[in-house]
Design an enzyme around this catalytic site. Structure first.
Site, short mmCIF file in Angstrom:
data_model
loop_
_atom_site.label_atom_id
_atom_site.label_comp_id
_atom_site.label_asym_id
_atom_site.label_seq_id
_atom_site.Cartn_x
_atom_site.Cartn_y
_atom_site.Cartn_z
N ASN A 15 51.81 36.29 36.61
CA ASN A 15 51.66 35.78 35.23
C ASN A 15 52.91 36.03 34.41
OD1 ASN A 15 48.85 34.65 34.37
ND2 ASN A 15 48.42 36.26 35.88
N ARG A 92 44.92 49.41 33.04
CA ARG A 92 44.50 50.57 32.27
C ARG A 92 44.02 50.14 30.90
NH1 ARG A 92 45.93 55.60 33.39
NH2 ARG A 92 46.51 56.20 31.29
N ASN A 108 45.24 39.48 26.42
CA ASN A 108 44.94 39.79 27.81
C ASN A 108 44.45 38.52 28.50
OD1 ASN A 108 44.44 41.46 30.14
ND2 ASN A 108 42.25 41.39 29.66
N HIS A 110 41.99 37.29 31.78
CA HIS A 110 40.96 37.79 32.69
C HIS A 110 40.51 36.68 33.62
CE1 HIS A 110 37.87 40.46 34.10
NE2 HIS A 110 37.01 39.47 34.00
C1 GRF Z 1 45.35 38.14 37.10
O1 GRF Z 1 44.34 37.56 37.87
C2 GRF Z 1 44.84 38.47 35.72
O2 GRF Z 1 43.87 37.58 35.28
C3 GRF Z 1 44.26 39.83 35.91
O3 GRF Z 1 45.13 40.47 36.81
C4 GRF Z 1 45.75 39.50 37.63
C5 GRF Z 1 47.23 39.73 37.55
O4 GRF Z 1 47.91 38.95 38.49
N1 GRF Z 1 44.12 40.50 34.65
P1 GRF Z 1 49.52 38.94 38.47
O5 GRF Z 1 49.96 40.39 38.61
O6 GRF Z 1 49.95 38.33 37.18
O7 GRF Z 1 49.91 38.14 39.67
#
Ligand code: GRF
Length: 230
Positions: A15, A92, A108, A110
């Site tokens: 991400n 966390r 955030n 999810h």
């Molecule tokens: C994602 O699926 C996000 O929704 C969740 O943790 C994951 C992180 O993936 N909170 P990355 O580290 O960005 O590949």
């Protein structure tokens, strides 16, 4: 206003990479000032270094408690000049003083349709519960886990033979689009928190539905029910 982002991540960092790409392509009016992690071995740190982004990484287990860790984390975020905190797989909870310091400026993402399936196994839990639609949620962060006002969600069908491994790539592909969109709305000062809800102020850009109606009905309707006015 161009966002100055501090990104918090504990793991892979796809991400963060997608946000950086959206910035580089000119779609997102932001810059990532600092990537922070509680895991000094997190792959996200390498992604950040390769993109020329400063990093801060400390093992939270070496601190007396959450408060002590978050005091240093907060100092680092403030020193970076960030005005926006992006949680991207940050495993966390944030202390109340950190949430309050950036009230309305922490987001955030999810991998489920909140309020269903909060917690660290959103994809696995949705499959295990047998839901037929799941998705992605981007929300403002409050002091409870996966709980704050929702900015944007996408729903996608769970296929009959889906496993966590087969569903995850479709979830992640949606995540990358949603997170940058939510951040761009924040940059355009178009998000208003009203109680538990978020109001999106109108903008000038043309919009396009992320998925057609068929994509959010699962299992698919039989033809005789298509067009039913009921
Ligand atoms: C994602 O699926 C996000 O929704 C969740 O943790 C994951 C992180 O993936 N909170 P990355 O580290 O960005 O590949």
């Amino acid at each position: 206003m161009t966002l100055t982002i501090a990104a918090l991540a504990s793991g892979t960092g796809t991400n963060v990479a997608a946000i950086q790409q959206a910035i580089a392509s000119g779609s997102l009016d932001a810059r990532i000032a600092l990537v922070l992690s509680n895991n000094p071995d997190a792959p996200v740190l390498e992604i950040a270094r390769k993109a020329g982004i400063a990093v801060w990484a400390k093992d939270h287990r070496l601190f007396a408690d959450r408060e002590a860790f978050d005091v240093e984390l907060k100092d680092a975020i403030i020193s970076s000049g960030a005005d926006t905190v992006v949680l991207a797989g940050y495993m966390r909870m944030l202390s109340a003083h950190l949430v309050q310091a950036f009230a309305g400026r922490i987001l955030n993402i999810h991998p489920a349709l909140l309020p269903s399936f909060p917690g660290i196994h959103g994809i696995r839990d949705a499959i295990g519960r047998g839901v037929r639609l799941t998705g992605v949620t981007v929300h403002f962060v409050d002091e409870k886990m996966d709980h704050g006002p929702i900015i944007i969600q996408a729903a996608l069908p769970v296929r009959a033979d889906d496993t966590e491994d087969s569903l995850a790539p479709r979830i992640h592909a949606l995540e990358y689009r949603l997170y940058s969109q939510a951040l761009q709305w924040l940059a355009e000062n178009r998000l208003r928190i009203e109680g538990r809800a978020v109001r999106l102020l109108p903008g000038s850009g043309a919009t396009q539905a992320l998925a057609g109606p068929d994509a959010i009905i699962s299992p698919a309707l039989e033809n005789r029910f298509n067009g039913c006015p009921c």
